[in-house]
Write a protein that holds these residues in place. Structure first.
Motif, PDB file in Angstrom:
ATOM      1  N   THR A 149      -2.285   2.012  -4.532  1.00 11.38           N
ATOM      2  CA  THR A 149      -1.790   3.368  -4.290  1.00 11.38           C
ATOM      3  C   THR A 149      -2.894   4.394  -4.481  1.00 11.38           C
ATOM      4  O   THR A 149      -3.818   4.172  -5.272  1.00 11.38           O
ATOM      5  CB  THR A 149      -0.604   3.696  -5.229  1.00 11.38           C
ATOM      6  OG1 THR A 149      -0.161   5.031  -4.970  1.00 11.38           O
ATOM      7  CG2 THR A 149      -0.987   3.608  -6.704  1.00 11.38           C
ATOM      8  N   ARG A 150      -2.794   5.490  -3.763  1.00  7.74           N
ATOM      9  CA  ARG A 150      -3.809   6.544  -3.931  1.00  7.74           C
ATOM     10  C   ARG A 150      -3.511   7.396  -5.156  1.00  7.74           C
ATOM     11  O   ARG A 150      -4.403   7.844  -5.851  1.00  7.74           O
ATOM     12  CB  ARG A 150      -3.869   7.408  -2.672  1.00  7.74           C
ATOM     13  CG  ARG A 150      -4.441   6.602  -1.494  1.00  7.74           C
ATOM     14  CD  ARG A 150      -4.477   7.411  -0.237  1.00  7.74           C
ATOM     15  NE  ARG A 150      -5.377   8.551  -0.373  1.00  7.74           N
ATOM     16  CZ  ARG A 150      -5.342   9.606   0.440  1.00  7.74           C
ATOM     17  NH1 ARG A 150      -4.447   9.676   1.405  1.00  7.74           N
ATOM     18  NH2 ARG A 150      -6.184  10.595   0.271  1.00  7.74           N
ATOM     19  N   VAL A 151      -2.223   7.638  -5.411  1.00  6.37           N
ATOM     20  CA  VAL A 151      -1.841   8.507  -6.538  1.00  6.37           C
ATOM     21  C   VAL A 151      -0.865   7.756  -7.445  1.00  6.37           C
ATOM     22  O   VAL A 151       0.037   7.080  -6.954  1.00  6.37           O
ATOM     23  CB  VAL A 151      -1.185   9.813  -6.005  1.00  6.37           C
ATOM     24  CG1 VAL A 151      -0.601  10.646  -7.142  1.00  6.37           C
ATOM     25  CG2 VAL A 151      -2.185  10.640  -5.213  1.00  6.37           C
ATOM     26  N   VAL A 152      -1.069   7.888  -8.751  1.00  8.66           N
ATOM     27  CA  VAL A 152      -0.097   7.358  -9.724  1.00  8.66           C
ATOM     28  C   VAL A 152       0.464   8.544 -10.500  1.00  8.66           C
ATOM     29  O   VAL A 152      -0.296   9.408 -10.967  1.00  8.66           O
ATOM     30  CB  VAL A 152      -0.776   6.402 -10.726  1.00  8.66           C
ATOM     31  CG1 VAL A 152       0.225   5.932 -11.793  1.00  8.66           C
ATOM     32  CG2 VAL A 152      -1.366   5.183 -10.017  1.00  8.66           C
ATOM     33  N   LEU A 167     -10.346   9.863 -13.822  1.00  9.47           N
ATOM     34  CA  LEU A 167      -9.211   9.197 -13.179  1.00  9.47           C
ATOM     35  C   LEU A 167      -8.616  10.086 -12.075  1.00  9.47           C
ATOM     36  O   LEU A 167      -7.480  10.560 -12.181  1.00  9.47           O
ATOM     37  CB  LEU A 167      -8.131   8.877 -14.224  1.00  9.47           C
ATOM     38  CG  LEU A 167      -8.505   7.883 -15.331  1.00  9.47           C
ATOM     39  CD1 LEU A 167      -7.447   7.860 -16.431  1.00  9.47           C
ATOM     40  CD2 LEU A 167      -8.677   6.471 -14.746  1.00  9.47           C
ATOM     41  N   PRO A 168      -9.400  10.317 -11.001  1.00 10.31           N
ATOM     42  CA  PRO A 168      -8.846  11.144  -9.924  1.00 10.31           C
ATOM     43  C   PRO A 168      -7.619  10.477  -9.313  1.00 10.31           C
ATOM     44  O   PRO A 168      -7.613   9.265  -9.096  1.00 10.31           O
ATOM     45  CB  PRO A 168     -10.001  11.220  -8.906  1.00 10.31           C
ATOM     46  CG  PRO A 168     -10.899  10.076  -9.217  1.00 10.31           C
ATOM     47  CD  PRO A 168     -10.751   9.813 -10.687  1.00 10.31           C
ATOM     48  N   GLY A 175      -8.194   4.648  -5.174  1.00 12.61           N
ATOM     49  CA  GLY A 175      -6.956   4.851  -5.914  1.00 12.61           C
ATOM     50  C   GLY A 175      -6.801   3.842  -7.028  1.00 12.61           C
ATOM     51  O   GLY A 175      -7.742   3.607  -7.795  1.00 12.61           O
ATOM     52  N   TYR A 176      -5.620   3.216  -7.088  1.00 14.56           N
ATOM     53  CA  TYR A 176      -5.299   2.353  -8.230  1.00 14.56           C
ATOM     54  C   TYR A 176      -4.549   1.104  -7.784  1.00 14.56           C
ATOM     55  O   TYR A 176      -3.797   1.139  -6.796  1.00 14.56           O
ATOM     56  CB  TYR A 176      -4.427   3.119  -9.233  1.00 14.56           C
ATOM     57  CG  TYR A 176      -5.189   4.280  -9.809  1.00 14.56           C
ATOM     58  CD1 TYR A 176      -5.982   4.114 -10.933  1.00 14.56           C
ATOM     59  CD2 TYR A 176      -5.185   5.518  -9.164  1.00 14.56           C
ATOM     60  CE1 TYR A 176      -6.744   5.169 -11.428  1.00 14.56           C
ATOM     61  CE2 TYR A 176      -5.937   6.571  -9.649  1.00 14.56           C
ATOM     62  CZ  TYR A 176      -6.714   6.389 -10.782  1.00 14.56           C
ATOM     63  OH  TYR A 176      -7.476   7.419 -11.252  1.00 14.56           O
ATOM     64  N   LYS A 182       0.851  -1.185   0.000  1.00 11.25           N
ATOM     65  CA  LYS A 182       0.000   0.000   0.000  1.00 11.25           C
ATOM     66  C   LYS A 182       0.889   1.237   0.000  1.00 11.25           C
ATOM     67  O   LYS A 182       1.784   1.371   0.825  1.00 11.25           O
ATOM     68  CB  LYS A 182      -0.888  -0.033   1.252  1.00 11.25           C
ATOM     69  CG  LYS A 182      -1.822   1.132   1.375  1.00 11.25           C
ATOM     70  CD  LYS A 182      -3.273   0.732   1.138  1.00 11.25           C
ATOM     71  CE  LYS A 182      -4.229   1.901   1.322  1.00 11.25           C
ATOM     72  NZ  LYS A 182      -4.219   2.858   0.242  1.00 11.25           N
ATOM     73  N   ALA A 183       0.646   2.121  -0.970  1.00  9.69           N
ATOM     74  CA  ALA A 183       1.468   3.334  -1.080  1.00  9.69           C
ATOM     75  C   ALA A 183       0.570   4.567  -1.165  1.00  9.69           C
ATOM     76  O   ALA A 183      -0.601   4.475  -1.494  1.00  9.69           O
ATOM     77  CB  ALA A 183       2.318   3.240  -2.336  1.00  9.69           C
ATOM     78  N   ASP A 184       1.163   5.714  -0.841  1.00  9.99           N
ATOM     79  CA  ASP A 184       0.453   6.977  -1.114  1.00  9.99           C
ATOM     80  C   ASP A 184       0.646   7.338  -2.581  1.00  9.99           C
ATOM     81  O   ASP A 184      -0.292   7.757  -3.253  1.00  9.99           O
ATOM     82  CB  ASP A 184       1.037   8.107  -0.243  1.00  9.99           C
ATOM     83  CG  ASP A 184       0.758   7.893   1.229  1.00  9.99           C
ATOM     84  OD1 ASP A 184      -0.377   7.518   1.560  1.00  9.99           O
ATOM     85  OD2 ASP A 184       1.693   8.066   2.039  1.00  9.99           O
TER      86      ASP A 184
END
Ligand SMILES: Cc1cc2nc3c(=O)[nH]c(=O)nc-3n(C[C@H](O)[C@H](O)[C@H](O)COP(=O)(O)OP(=O)(O)OC[C@H]3O[C@@H](n4cnc5c(N)ncnc54)[C@H](O)[C@@H]3O)c2cc1C
Length: 373
Positions: free
Chosen positions: A197-200, A341-342, A181-182, A4-6
Protein backbone atom coordinates in the motif's frame (compact mmCIF):
# COMPACT_ATOMS: atom_id res chain seq x y z
CA UNK A 1 -1.04 -13.54 -1.62
CA UNK A 2 -0.13 -9.90 -2.05
CA UNK A 3 -2.67 -7.17 -2.91
CA UNK A 4 -2.04 -3.59 -3.99
CA UNK A 5 -3.88 -0.72 -2.31
CA UNK A 6 -3.73 3.05 -2.22
CA UNK A 7 -4.67 3.18 1.46
CA UNK A 8 -4.75 0.60 4.24
CA UNK A 9 -6.64 1.56 7.39
CA UNK A 10 -5.79 -0.48 10.47
CA UNK A 11 -8.80 -0.74 12.80
CA UNK A 12 -12.56 -0.61 12.23
CA UNK A 13 -13.63 1.44 15.21
CA UNK A 14 -15.63 4.63 14.75
CA UNK A 15 -12.52 6.63 13.80
CA UNK A 16 -11.18 4.11 11.27
CA UNK A 17 -14.64 3.74 9.72
CA UNK A 18 -15.26 7.51 9.59
CA UNK A 19 -11.90 7.97 7.86
CA UNK A 20 -12.69 5.11 5.47
CA UNK A 21 -16.01 6.69 4.51
CA UNK A 22 -14.18 9.93 3.72
CA UNK A 23 -11.05 8.67 1.89
CA UNK A 24 -13.04 6.31 -0.32
CA UNK A 25 -14.95 9.20 -1.87
CA UNK A 26 -12.19 9.80 -4.41
CA UNK A 27 -12.43 6.30 -5.91
CA UNK A 28 -9.24 5.02 -4.31
CA UNK A 29 -8.37 1.40 -3.60
CA UNK A 30 -8.91 1.19 0.17
CA UNK A 31 -8.66 -1.78 2.55
CA UNK A 32 -9.73 -1.76 6.20
CA UNK A 33 -8.11 -4.43 8.34
CA UNK A 34 -9.81 -5.41 11.58
CA UNK A 35 -8.63 -8.11 13.96
CA UNK A 36 -12.04 -8.79 15.51
CA UNK A 37 -14.96 -10.69 14.02
CA UNK A 38 -16.99 -7.52 13.55
CA UNK A 39 -16.37 -3.78 13.56
CA UNK A 40 -16.46 -1.49 16.60
CA UNK A 41 -16.07 -4.02 19.41
CA UNK A 42 -13.59 -2.03 21.53
CA UNK A 43 -13.69 1.62 22.65
CA UNK A 44 -16.27 2.59 20.02
CA UNK A 45 -19.04 0.38 21.42
CA UNK A 46 -18.08 0.75 25.07
CA UNK A 47 -18.42 4.45 25.72
CA UNK A 48 -20.88 7.03 27.04
CA UNK A 49 -22.22 7.90 23.55
CA UNK A 50 -22.15 11.59 24.40
CA UNK A 51 -21.88 14.18 21.64
CA UNK A 52 -19.56 16.52 23.50
CA UNK A 53 -19.71 20.28 23.08
CA UNK A 54 -15.96 21.08 23.47
CA UNK A 55 -15.94 22.57 26.98
CA UNK A 56 -13.10 20.77 28.71
CA UNK A 57 -9.91 20.92 26.65
CA UNK A 58 -7.27 23.51 25.85
CA UNK A 59 -8.45 26.04 23.31
CA UNK A 60 -6.19 25.33 20.35
CA UNK A 61 -5.84 21.61 20.98
CA UNK A 62 -6.87 19.05 18.37
CA UNK A 63 -9.35 17.73 20.94
CA UNK A 64 -11.17 21.06 21.11
CA UNK A 65 -10.97 21.87 17.41
CA UNK A 66 -12.15 18.46 16.21
CA UNK A 67 -14.79 18.27 18.94
CA UNK A 68 -16.35 21.61 18.01
CA UNK A 69 -16.33 20.80 14.31
CA UNK A 70 -17.33 17.17 14.88
CA UNK A 71 -20.27 18.14 17.11
CA UNK A 72 -21.92 20.20 14.37
CA UNK A 73 -21.09 17.67 11.62
CA UNK A 74 -22.44 14.78 13.67
CA UNK A 75 -25.83 16.36 14.37
CA UNK A 76 -26.18 17.21 10.68
CA UNK A 77 -25.19 13.69 9.57
CA UNK A 78 -27.55 12.00 12.06
CA UNK A 79 -30.44 14.23 11.04
CA UNK A 80 -29.90 13.63 7.30
CA UNK A 81 -29.43 9.87 7.59
CA UNK A 82 -31.89 8.79 10.28
CA UNK A 83 -29.21 7.89 12.86
CA UNK A 84 -30.75 8.02 16.33
CA UNK A 85 -29.60 10.97 18.45
CA UNK A 86 -30.99 13.45 20.98
CA UNK A 87 -29.72 16.98 21.34
CA UNK A 88 -30.82 16.80 24.96
CA UNK A 89 -28.23 19.14 26.47
CA UNK A 90 -26.40 18.71 29.74
CA UNK A 91 -26.11 20.45 33.06
CA UNK A 92 -22.83 20.60 34.97
CA UNK A 93 -23.61 21.04 38.63
CA UNK A 94 -21.51 22.08 41.64
CA UNK A 95 -22.47 20.68 45.04
CA UNK A 96 -20.08 22.68 47.28
CA UNK A 97 -18.12 25.94 47.34
CA UNK A 98 -14.90 24.45 45.99
CA UNK A 99 -16.72 22.88 43.05
CA UNK A 100 -18.58 26.16 42.47
CA UNK A 101 -15.22 27.95 42.01
CA UNK A 102 -14.09 25.29 39.53
CA UNK A 103 -17.47 25.48 37.77
CA UNK A 104 -16.90 29.20 37.12
CA UNK A 105 -13.47 28.44 35.62
CA UNK A 106 -14.91 25.67 33.46
CA UNK A 107 -17.69 27.96 32.26
CA UNK A 108 -15.12 30.58 31.22
CA UNK A 109 -12.97 27.95 29.49
CA UNK A 110 -15.95 26.59 27.57
CA UNK A 111 -17.06 30.08 26.51
CA UNK A 112 -13.50 30.90 25.49
CA UNK A 113 -13.49 27.74 23.34
CA UNK A 114 -16.57 29.11 21.56
CA UNK A 115 -19.11 26.74 23.14
CA UNK A 116 -22.59 28.17 23.79
CA UNK A 117 -23.21 27.88 27.55
CA UNK A 118 -25.70 29.42 29.96
CA UNK A 119 -25.14 29.98 33.67
CA UNK A 120 -28.33 29.00 35.50
CA UNK A 121 -30.02 30.75 38.39
CA UNK A 122 -31.38 28.52 41.16
CA UNK A 123 -34.90 29.05 39.75
CA UNK A 124 -33.84 28.07 36.23
CA UNK A 125 -32.05 25.03 37.57
CA UNK A 126 -35.19 23.92 39.42
CA UNK A 127 -37.33 24.52 36.33
CA UNK A 128 -35.08 22.42 34.09
CA UNK A 129 -34.20 19.68 36.58
CA UNK A 130 -36.47 19.76 39.65
CA UNK A 131 -34.88 16.64 41.15
CA UNK A 132 -31.21 17.56 41.14
CA UNK A 133 -29.41 19.23 44.01
CA UNK A 134 -26.60 21.75 43.74
CA UNK A 135 -25.46 25.26 44.60
CA UNK A 136 -24.62 26.40 41.05
CA UNK A 137 -24.80 25.01 37.54
CA UNK A 138 -24.55 25.80 33.85
CA UNK A 139 -26.32 24.41 30.82
CA UNK A 140 -24.61 23.16 27.67
CA UNK A 141 -27.40 23.05 25.07
CA UNK A 142 -25.23 21.55 22.28
CA UNK A 143 -24.29 18.41 24.22
CA UNK A 144 -26.28 15.33 23.18
CA UNK A 145 -26.27 11.58 22.72
CA UNK A 146 -25.91 9.36 19.68
CA UNK A 147 -26.43 5.69 18.88
CA UNK A 148 -22.78 4.82 18.22
CA UNK A 149 -23.60 1.43 16.67
CA UNK A 150 -25.90 3.01 14.06
CA UNK A 151 -23.28 5.65 13.37
CA UNK A 152 -20.65 2.98 12.69
CA UNK A 153 -23.06 1.01 10.52
CA UNK A 154 -23.66 4.16 8.51
CA UNK A 155 -19.91 4.74 7.99
CA UNK A 156 -19.42 1.10 7.05
CA UNK A 157 -22.28 1.18 4.53
CA UNK A 158 -20.92 4.34 2.95
CA UNK A 159 -17.42 2.85 2.79
CA UNK A 160 -18.67 -0.32 1.09
CA UNK A 161 -20.83 1.68 -1.33
CA UNK A 162 -17.68 3.55 -2.28
CA UNK A 163 -16.00 0.26 -3.15
CA UNK A 164 -13.67 -0.32 -0.18
CA UNK A 165 -12.91 -3.79 1.19
CA UNK A 166 -13.14 -4.62 4.88
CA UNK A 167 -11.34 -7.70 6.14
CA UNK A 168 -12.42 -8.95 9.56
CA UNK A 169 -10.44 -11.46 11.64
CA UNK A 170 -7.37 -9.93 10.04
CA UNK A 171 -4.74 -8.82 12.50
CA UNK A 172 -1.85 -6.63 11.43
CA UNK A 173 1.34 -8.22 12.75
CA UNK A 174 4.05 -6.42 10.80
CA UNK A 175 4.71 -3.29 8.74
CA UNK A 176 7.73 -3.10 6.45
CA UNK A 177 8.89 -0.28 4.19
CA UNK A 178 8.54 -1.09 0.50
CA UNK A 179 9.64 0.74 -2.66
CA UNK A 180 6.72 3.13 -2.87
CA UNK A 181 4.95 2.62 0.43
CA UNK A 182 4.54 -0.25 2.86
CA UNK A 183 4.09 -4.00 3.05
CA UNK A 184 1.47 -4.72 5.73
CA UNK A 185 1.67 -8.28 7.03
CA UNK A 186 -1.49 -9.81 8.47
CA UNK A 187 -2.53 -12.96 10.29
CA UNK A 188 -5.83 -14.40 9.06
CA UNK A 189 -7.60 -17.71 9.68
CA UNK A 190 -5.96 -19.11 6.56
CA UNK A 191 -2.45 -18.06 7.65
CA UNK A 192 -0.27 -15.03 6.96
CA UNK A 193 -0.53 -12.75 3.95
CA UNK A 194 0.47 -9.22 3.01
CA UNK A 195 -0.75 -6.10 1.27
CA UNK A 196 1.30 -3.50 -0.54
CA UNK A 197 0.00 0.00 0.00
CA UNK A 198 1.10 3.57 -0.58
CA UNK A 199 -0.51 4.95 2.59
CA UNK A 200 -1.08 3.35 6.00
CA UNK A 201 -3.50 4.93 8.48
CA UNK A 202 -3.09 3.57 12.01
CA UNK A 203 -6.47 3.68 13.81
CA UNK A 204 -5.79 0.72 16.10
CA UNK A 205 -7.17 2.33 19.27
CA UNK A 206 -5.87 0.50 22.35
CA UNK A 207 -3.03 -0.97 20.26
CA UNK A 208 -2.18 2.05 18.15
CA UNK A 209 1.14 2.56 19.98
CA UNK A 210 2.09 -1.06 19.18
CA UNK A 211 1.17 -0.60 15.53
CA UNK A 212 3.31 2.55 15.46
CA UNK A 213 6.13 0.44 16.94
CA UNK A 214 5.69 -2.14 14.15
CA UNK A 215 6.48 0.61 11.66
CA UNK A 216 9.79 1.21 13.45
CA UNK A 217 8.91 4.14 15.74
CA UNK A 218 10.51 4.18 19.19
CA UNK A 219 7.29 4.88 21.07
CA UNK A 220 9.03 5.93 24.30
CA UNK A 221 11.19 8.51 22.53
CA UNK A 222 8.17 9.70 20.55
CA UNK A 223 6.05 9.79 23.73
CA UNK A 224 3.44 7.58 22.09
CA UNK A 225 3.22 4.82 24.72
CA UNK A 226 -0.39 4.28 25.79
CA UNK A 227 -1.75 3.59 29.25
CA UNK A 228 -4.91 1.55 29.59
CA UNK A 229 -7.61 2.90 31.83
CA UNK A 230 -10.52 0.67 32.82
CA UNK A 231 -13.94 2.30 32.99
CA UNK A 232 -16.90 0.87 34.89
CA UNK A 233 -20.55 1.72 34.34
CA UNK A 234 -23.40 0.99 36.77
CA UNK A 235 -27.02 0.79 35.69
CA UNK A 236 -29.61 2.77 37.64
CA UNK A 237 -32.88 0.89 38.16
CA UNK A 238 -36.17 1.84 39.70
CA UNK A 239 -37.38 3.95 36.73
CA UNK A 240 -35.19 6.79 38.02
CA UNK A 241 -34.55 7.88 34.42
CA UNK A 242 -37.93 9.64 34.59
CA UNK A 243 -36.55 12.01 37.22
CA UNK A 244 -34.09 13.74 34.90
CA UNK A 245 -34.49 15.34 31.49
CA UNK A 246 -30.92 15.57 30.25
CA UNK A 247 -27.32 14.56 30.98
CA UNK A 248 -26.07 15.64 34.40
CA UNK A 249 -22.32 15.99 35.02
CA UNK A 250 -20.23 16.84 38.08
CA UNK A 251 -17.51 19.50 38.06
CA UNK A 252 -14.33 17.67 37.01
CA UNK A 253 -11.80 17.81 39.85
CA UNK A 254 -9.04 15.87 38.04
CA UNK A 255 -8.20 14.94 34.44
CA UNK A 256 -11.37 12.90 33.83
CA UNK A 257 -14.80 14.45 33.40
CA UNK A 258 -15.94 12.46 36.45
CA UNK A 259 -18.65 9.83 36.97
CA UNK A 260 -21.73 11.30 35.33
CA UNK A 261 -25.23 10.50 34.14
CA UNK A 262 -25.23 8.53 30.89
CA UNK A 263 -28.39 8.21 28.90
CA UNK A 264 -28.72 6.28 25.69
CA UNK A 265 -31.10 7.13 22.87
CA UNK A 266 -33.79 5.03 24.61
CA UNK A 267 -33.28 6.99 27.85
CA UNK A 268 -31.69 4.05 29.66
CA UNK A 269 -29.95 5.54 32.70
CA UNK A 270 -26.42 4.59 33.78
CA UNK A 271 -23.71 6.17 35.89
CA UNK A 272 -20.08 6.13 34.85
CA UNK A 273 -17.40 5.91 33.80
CA UNK A 274 -15.36 5.28 36.94
CA UNK A 275 -11.75 5.14 35.74
CA UNK A 276 -8.65 3.36 37.06
CA UNK A 277 -5.41 2.33 35.34
CA UNK A 278 -4.88 -1.35 34.45
CA UNK A 279 -2.22 -3.49 32.75
CA UNK A 280 -4.49 -5.93 30.94
CA UNK A 281 -7.59 -5.84 28.79
CA UNK A 282 -10.39 -7.46 30.75
CA UNK A 283 -14.03 -6.45 30.74
CA UNK A 284 -14.79 -8.48 33.88
CA UNK A 285 -16.93 -6.64 36.40
CA UNK A 286 -17.87 -7.13 40.04
CA UNK A 287 -19.54 -4.81 42.54
CA UNK A 288 -16.24 -4.17 44.37
CA UNK A 289 -16.21 -0.49 43.35
CA UNK A 290 -19.77 0.30 44.33
CA UNK A 291 -18.50 2.36 47.28
CA UNK A 292 -16.57 4.61 44.85
CA UNK A 293 -19.78 5.18 42.88
CA UNK A 294 -21.70 6.01 46.04
CA UNK A 295 -18.97 8.45 47.11
CA UNK A 296 -18.70 10.16 43.72
CA UNK A 297 -19.61 13.82 43.50
CA UNK A 298 -22.49 13.19 41.08
CA UNK A 299 -24.36 11.19 43.76
CA UNK A 300 -24.66 14.38 45.83
CA UNK A 301 -26.43 16.02 42.91
CA UNK A 302 -28.80 13.06 42.45
CA UNK A 303 -30.29 12.46 45.91
CA UNK A 304 -33.09 10.31 44.45
CA UNK A 305 -30.63 7.52 43.53
CA UNK A 306 -30.39 5.02 46.36
CA UNK A 307 -27.60 2.45 46.83
CA UNK A 308 -29.95 -0.41 45.89
CA UNK A 309 -30.67 1.24 42.51
CA UNK A 310 -27.05 0.77 41.39
CA UNK A 311 -25.89 -2.47 39.74
CA UNK A 312 -22.63 -3.20 37.85
CA UNK A 313 -23.49 -2.98 34.14
CA UNK A 314 -20.49 -2.93 31.81
CA UNK A 315 -16.82 -2.15 31.53
CA UNK A 316 -14.56 -0.58 28.97
CA UNK A 317 -10.90 0.25 28.45
CA UNK A 318 -9.68 3.63 27.24
CA UNK A 319 -6.37 4.28 25.47
CA UNK A 320 -4.78 7.20 27.32
CA UNK A 321 -1.52 8.96 26.55
CA UNK A 322 -1.32 10.44 30.04
CA UNK A 323 -0.31 8.08 32.84
CA UNK A 324 -1.47 8.41 36.48
CA UNK A 325 -1.12 11.99 37.73
CA UNK A 326 0.09 13.35 34.38
CA UNK A 327 -1.38 16.42 32.79
CA UNK A 328 -3.45 16.92 29.62
CA UNK A 329 -2.28 15.22 26.43
CA UNK A 330 -3.76 15.99 23.07
CA UNK A 331 -4.70 13.54 20.29
CA UNK A 332 -1.71 12.51 18.19
CA UNK A 333 -2.60 12.72 14.51
CA UNK A 334 0.66 12.78 12.56
CA UNK A 335 1.93 12.10 9.08
CA UNK A 336 5.26 10.53 10.11
CA UNK A 337 7.28 12.00 7.27
CA UNK A 338 9.80 13.52 9.68
CA UNK A 339 10.44 10.10 11.25
CA UNK A 340 11.39 8.74 7.83
CA UNK A 341 7.97 7.20 7.26
CA UNK A 342 6.36 9.08 4.36
CA UNK A 343 2.82 7.86 3.80
CA UNK A 344 2.41 6.56 7.35
CA UNK A 345 -0.29 8.38 9.35
CA UNK A 346 -0.55 7.69 13.06
CA UNK A 347 -3.60 8.28 15.24
CA UNK A 348 -2.61 7.55 18.84
CA UNK A 349 -4.48 8.35 22.06
CA UNK A 350 -7.83 9.01 20.39
CA UNK A 351 -9.80 8.88 23.63
CA UNK A 352 -12.70 11.14 24.64
CA UNK A 353 -14.05 13.04 22.68
CA UNK A 354 -13.06 10.76 19.79
CA UNK A 355 -16.60 9.64 19.02
CA UNK A 356 -17.77 13.25 18.75
CA UNK A 357 -14.67 14.24 16.80
CA UNK A 358 -14.78 11.28 14.40
CA UNK A 359 -16.11 13.18 11.37
CA UNK A 360 -13.76 16.11 11.86
CA UNK A 361 -10.82 13.74 12.33
CA UNK A 362 -11.88 11.94 9.14
CA UNK A 363 -11.76 15.18 7.15
CA UNK A 364 -8.41 16.14 8.64
CA UNK A 365 -6.83 12.75 7.90
CA UNK A 366 -8.40 12.53 4.45
CA UNK A 367 -6.76 15.85 3.60
CA UNK A 368 -3.40 14.50 4.84
CA UNK A 369 -3.80 11.34 2.75
CA UNK A 370 -4.80 13.42 -0.28
CA UNK A 371 -1.53 15.36 -0.05
CA UNK A 372 0.47 12.11 -0.02
CA UNK A 373 -1.28 10.37 -2.93
C1 LIG B 1 -15.23 4.56 28.66
C2 LIG B 1 -15.20 5.48 27.50
C3 LIG B 1 -16.13 6.50 27.39
C4 LIG B 1 -16.10 7.35 26.29
N1 LIG B 1 -17.08 8.26 26.14
C5 LIG B 1 -17.11 9.05 25.04
C6 LIG B 1 -18.16 9.96 24.83
O1 LIG B 1 -19.14 9.99 25.57
N2 LIG B 1 -18.11 10.79 23.76
C7 LIG B 1 -17.04 10.77 22.90
O2 LIG B 1 -17.03 11.58 21.99
N3 LIG B 1 -16.05 9.88 23.04
C8 LIG B 1 -16.07 9.01 24.07
N4 LIG B 1 -15.07 8.09 24.24
C9 LIG B 1 -13.99 8.05 23.26
C10 LIG B 1 -14.36 7.22 22.02
O3 LIG B 1 -15.07 6.06 22.38
C11 LIG B 1 -13.08 6.86 21.30
O4 LIG B 1 -12.34 8.04 21.06
C12 LIG B 1 -13.34 6.19 19.96
O5 LIG B 1 -14.22 5.12 20.12
C13 LIG B 1 -12.02 5.71 19.38
O6 LIG B 1 -12.30 5.04 18.19
P1 LIG B 1 -11.16 4.29 17.43
O7 LIG B 1 -11.74 3.82 16.17
O8 LIG B 1 -9.95 5.17 17.39
O9 LIG B 1 -10.72 3.08 18.40
P2 LIG B 1 -11.43 1.69 18.73
O10 LIG B 1 -12.88 1.79 18.82
O11 LIG B 1 -10.70 1.14 19.92
O12 LIG B 1 -11.10 0.80 17.46
C14 LIG B 1 -9.80 0.35 17.17
C15 LIG B 1 -9.94 -0.92 16.32
O13 LIG B 1 -8.64 -1.33 15.92
C16 LIG B 1 -8.62 -2.74 15.91
N5 LIG B 1 -7.22 -3.19 15.98
C17 LIG B 1 -6.34 -2.96 16.99
N6 LIG B 1 -5.15 -3.52 16.70
C18 LIG B 1 -5.28 -4.10 15.49
C19 LIG B 1 -4.41 -4.85 14.66
N7 LIG B 1 -3.13 -5.11 15.00
N8 LIG B 1 -4.86 -5.32 13.46
C20 LIG B 1 -6.15 -5.08 13.07
N9 LIG B 1 -7.03 -4.39 13.84
C21 LIG B 1 -6.60 -3.89 15.02
C22 LIG B 1 -9.42 -3.10 17.16
O14 LIG B 1 -9.86 -4.44 17.12
C23 LIG B 1 -10.54 -2.07 17.11
O15 LIG B 1 -11.68 -2.56 16.45
C24 LIG B 1 -15.09 7.21 25.30
C25 LIG B 1 -14.16 6.17 25.41
C26 LIG B 1 -14.22 5.28 26.48
C27 LIG B 1 -13.24 4.15 26.55
Amino acid sequence: MSYKADIVIIGAGVVGLAIASEVTRQGREVYILEKNEIFGQEQSSRNSEVIHAGIYYEKDSLKTRTCLEGNALLYELCERNGIAYHKCGKIIVATNALEAEELEKLYRRGRDNGVPLKMLSRTEMKELEPNIKGISAFLSPTTGIVDSYSLMRYFLGKTRDNGAQIAHKTKVIGIEKAVDGYKVVVAELSGHSSLLTRVVINCAGLYSDRVAEMAGINIDEANYRLHWCKAEYYSVGGAKNRLINRLIYPVPMDISVGVHVCLDVNWRLRLGPLFYYVNEISYKLSDSRKRDFLDSSIMKALPFIEPADLQPESASIMAMLQGPGERFRDFIIEHEYNRGLPGFINLVGIETPGLTSSLAIARYVSHMAGEIL
